[in-house]
Write a protein that holds these residues in place. Structure first.
Motif, short mmCIF file in Angstrom:
data_model
loop_
_atom_site.label_atom_id
_atom_site.label_comp_id
_atom_site.label_asym_id
_atom_site.label_seq_id
_atom_site.Cartn_x
_atom_site.Cartn_y
_atom_site.Cartn_z
N UNK A 1 31.33 -48.19 -85.96
CA UNK A 1 31.15 -46.64 -84.25
C UNK A 1 31.67 -45.82 -84.30
N UNK A 2 32.87 -46.24 -83.61
CA UNK A 2 33.18 -45.31 -83.32
C UNK A 2 33.82 -44.01 -84.56
N UNK A 3 34.14 -44.17 -85.08
CA UNK A 3 34.70 -43.44 -86.07
C UNK A 3 33.43 -42.88 -86.56
N UNK A 4 32.44 -43.50 -86.89
CA UNK A 4 30.90 -42.07 -87.36
C UNK A 4 31.00 -41.36 -85.81
N UNK A 5 31.14 -41.85 -84.64
CA UNK A 5 30.94 -40.86 -83.38
C UNK A 5 31.73 -39.52 -83.62
N UNK A 6 32.98 -40.10 -83.64
CA UNK A 6 34.19 -39.01 -83.78
C UNK A 6 33.57 -38.20 -84.84
N UNK A 7 33.03 -38.62 -86.17
CA UNK A 7 32.70 -37.54 -87.07
C UNK A 7 31.78 -36.81 -86.81
N UNK A 8 30.55 -38.01 -85.99
CA UNK A 8 29.57 -36.81 -85.63
C UNK A 8 29.49 -34.94 -84.37
N UNK A 9 30.45 -35.85 -83.64
CA UNK A 9 31.17 -34.91 -82.63
C UNK A 9 31.59 -34.04 -83.16
N UNK B 1 31.62 -32.70 -86.43
CA UNK B 1 30.27 -32.22 -87.06
C UNK B 1 29.28 -31.17 -85.80
N UNK B 2 28.66 -31.46 -84.41
CA UNK B 2 28.20 -30.83 -83.92
C UNK B 2 29.37 -29.39 -83.39
N UNK B 3 31.12 -30.39 -82.77
CA UNK B 3 30.85 -29.21 -81.93
C UNK B 3 31.63 -27.96 -83.23
N UNK B 4 31.99 -28.39 -84.22
CA UNK B 4 32.25 -27.81 -85.83
C UNK B 4 33.75 -28.06 -85.80
N UNK B 5 34.31 -28.81 -85.52
CA UNK B 5 35.74 -28.63 -85.45
C UNK B 5 36.16 -29.69 -86.86
N UNK B 6 37.77 -29.64 -86.79
CA UNK B 6 38.36 -30.74 -87.29
C UNK B 6 39.32 -31.38 -86.46
N UNK B 7 39.13 -32.73 -86.40
CA UNK B 7 39.90 -33.27 -85.03
C UNK B 7 41.40 -33.87 -85.76
N UNK B 8 42.38 -33.23 -85.19
CA UNK B 8 43.70 -32.92 -86.55
C UNK B 8 44.26 -34.64 -85.96
N UNK B 9 44.04 -35.44 -85.10
CA UNK B 9 45.06 -36.29 -84.79
C UNK B 9 43.56 -37.51 -84.30
N UNK B 10 43.93 -38.54 -84.27
CA UNK B 10 42.58 -39.71 -83.46
C UNK B 10 43.57 -40.91 -83.16
N UNK B 11 43.40 -41.09 -82.07
CA UNK B 11 44.17 -42.20 -80.93
C UNK B 11 43.49 -42.39 -80.18
N UNK B 12 43.06 -44.07 -80.67
CA UNK B 12 41.75 -45.42 -80.39
C UNK B 12 42.88 -46.24 -79.60
N UNK B 13 43.09 -46.58 -78.42
CA UNK B 13 43.62 -47.96 -77.56
C UNK B 13 42.10 -48.25 -76.74
N UNK B 14 42.29 -49.85 -77.83
CA UNK B 14 41.46 -50.89 -77.80
C UNK B 14 42.16 -51.60 -75.93
N UNK B 15 40.92 -51.81 -74.68
CA UNK B 15 41.57 -52.80 -73.53
C UNK B 15 40.74 -53.28 -73.58
N UNK B 16 40.88 -55.19 -73.61
CA UNK B 16 39.98 -55.74 -73.55
C UNK B 16 39.60 -56.06 -72.22
N UNK B 17 38.34 -56.01 -71.85
CA UNK B 17 38.52 -56.12 -70.20
C UNK B 17 37.97 -57.69 -70.12
N UNK B 18 38.37 -58.37 -68.38
CA UNK B 18 38.64 -59.52 -67.98
C UNK B 18 37.01 -59.82 -68.10
N UNK B 19 36.84 -61.05 -68.20
CA UNK B 19 35.34 -61.44 -68.54
C UNK B 19 34.64 -61.73 -66.84
N UNK B 20 33.15 -61.21 -67.10
CA UNK B 20 32.34 -60.94 -66.10
C UNK B 20 32.60 -62.49 -65.57
#
Lengths: 172, 183
Positions: free
Chosen positions: B153-161, B163-182
């Motif tokens: 989903x994230x990859x698709x969202x960045x591609x959509x973004x 295409x909408x803005x009309x840019x080509x991201x030079x570098x994508x860096x994703x950091x995922x933090x695992x949240x604490x359970x509620x």
């Protein structure tokens, strides 16, 4: 170490603020013709103490030792805050949150009371190390739980899982 | 202040401590000349007396500078991390450059990223040129969620973004933090 650095910088900032305010007060008092009590005391100490006196040598040795300790702590390799999923991947996982998640998965195994997981990365391989308070017979279950959790996280190739199970102390 | 800035600051300070302390220790132990002299020699004391009242004012100015430095360090240290707002740069025809704040753009992408399965919160920072920005993404993911679907989903969202803005991201860096359970 990151937290220690931040706290140390805050302490340094407070010391600079307090020392600066003190220097302003003492400097203005001296400019007005009445040297402050601190300047008077420090002047007497600094002009009577020689470099070869024991207190001066002790302070110099302490400062050198402190500098060496800080230097070693800053220059040694720190554990990374995040782990890359694969060598050519742009995705990273926050290491500490991952370790907590894996520890929760281990704690869900029956007979495991407490668990701590440390994650290390050698090249493209993750090497989890588990220390848990549990029945030694639960080793296979612990490894299975960890493998399943790492699969769910789409973790890269993993090396041998180092499991250390400590038997729970029984009340006599 | 970043972790690297703190590390550099304390490395430099440690070098200063080692150099100053080592020199003083060498003098005190007799390895360098001057061990019998007082810590504050006649020279600085004469300078202080001869410069009155300006020497006192010089110390006061030094104190103001030290207090200002402390105040700046304190402000930088107490700044809440995570409030970093990126800016994009658009080179003009002449020598100028237009800087574009990115809150509106990142807010749209963050909303899209939050629709990914298992993603609780997302934060995006855009930096660099408008046509090829660097995209920095931080995701807080559910403690029991898998990452596979979220990644797609994230990859698709960045591609959509892009295409909408009309840019080509030079570098994508994703950091995922695992949240604490509620609780």
């Amino acid at each position: 170490m990151r937290t220690v650095n931040r706290v140390a910088t805050l302490l340094l900032a407070v010391a600079l603020l307090a020392g600066g305010a003190l220097a302003v007060a003492e400097g203005l008092l001296a400019a007005l013709g009445g040297p402050g009590p601190l300047v008077h005391r420090w002047y007497a100490t600094l002009t009577t103490t020689r470099w070869q006196d024991a207190p001066a040598r002790a302070v110099a040795g302490g400062v050198t030792l402190l500098g060496l300790v800080v230097l070693v702590a800053e220059l040694r390799r720190w554990r990374p805050a995040r782990l890359r999923l694969a060598e050519d991947d742009r995705w990273h996982l926050h290491r500490r949150s991952m370790e907590r998640r894996l520890a929760r998965a281990v704690c869900a195994v029956p007979s495991v009371r407490r668990a701590r997981v440390r994650l290390r990365r050698r090249g493209d391989v993750w090497r989890p190390r588990v220390t848990a308070t549990a029945d030694p017979a639960a080793r296979a279950d612990v490894e299975f739980a960890l493998h399943r959790e790492l699969d769910r996280l789409a973790a890269p190739r993993r090396g041998r899982i180092d499991v250390r199970l400590l038997p729970a102390r029984r009340a006599t | 202040m970043s972790n690297a800035a703190h590390r550099l600051l304390w490395t430099v300070l440690a070098l200063v401590f080692v150099a100053a302390g080592g020199t003083a220790l060498a003098v005190g132990l007799g390895w360098l000349p001057g061990g019998g002299a007082p810590l504050l020699g006649a020279g600085p004391a004469n300078w202080w007396r001869a410069g009155t009242p300006w020497s006192g004012l010089a110390v006061a100015v030094g104190g103001v500078l030290a207090a200002l430095l402390g105040q700046r360090l304190l402000a930088a240290g107490l700044r809440v991390p995570g409030r970093l707002a990126g800016t994009l740069a658009h080179p003009g025809d002449g020598g100028g450059r237009t800087r574009v704040t990115t809150e509106v753009l990142t807010a749209a992408l963050e909303r899209d990223l939050c629709r990914a399965p298992g993603v609780r919160r997302a934060r995006v920072v855009l930096t660099g040129p408008v046509s090829g920005p660097d995209v920095w993404v931080e995701l807080r993911v559910d403690p029991y969620a898998g990452l596979g679907a979220a990644r797609a989903h994230v990859d698709a969202a960045v591609r959509r973004f892009a295409a909408t803005v009309g840019c080509q991201p030079a570098h994508l860096d994703v950091t995922a933090l695992v949240d604490e359970p509620r609780p």
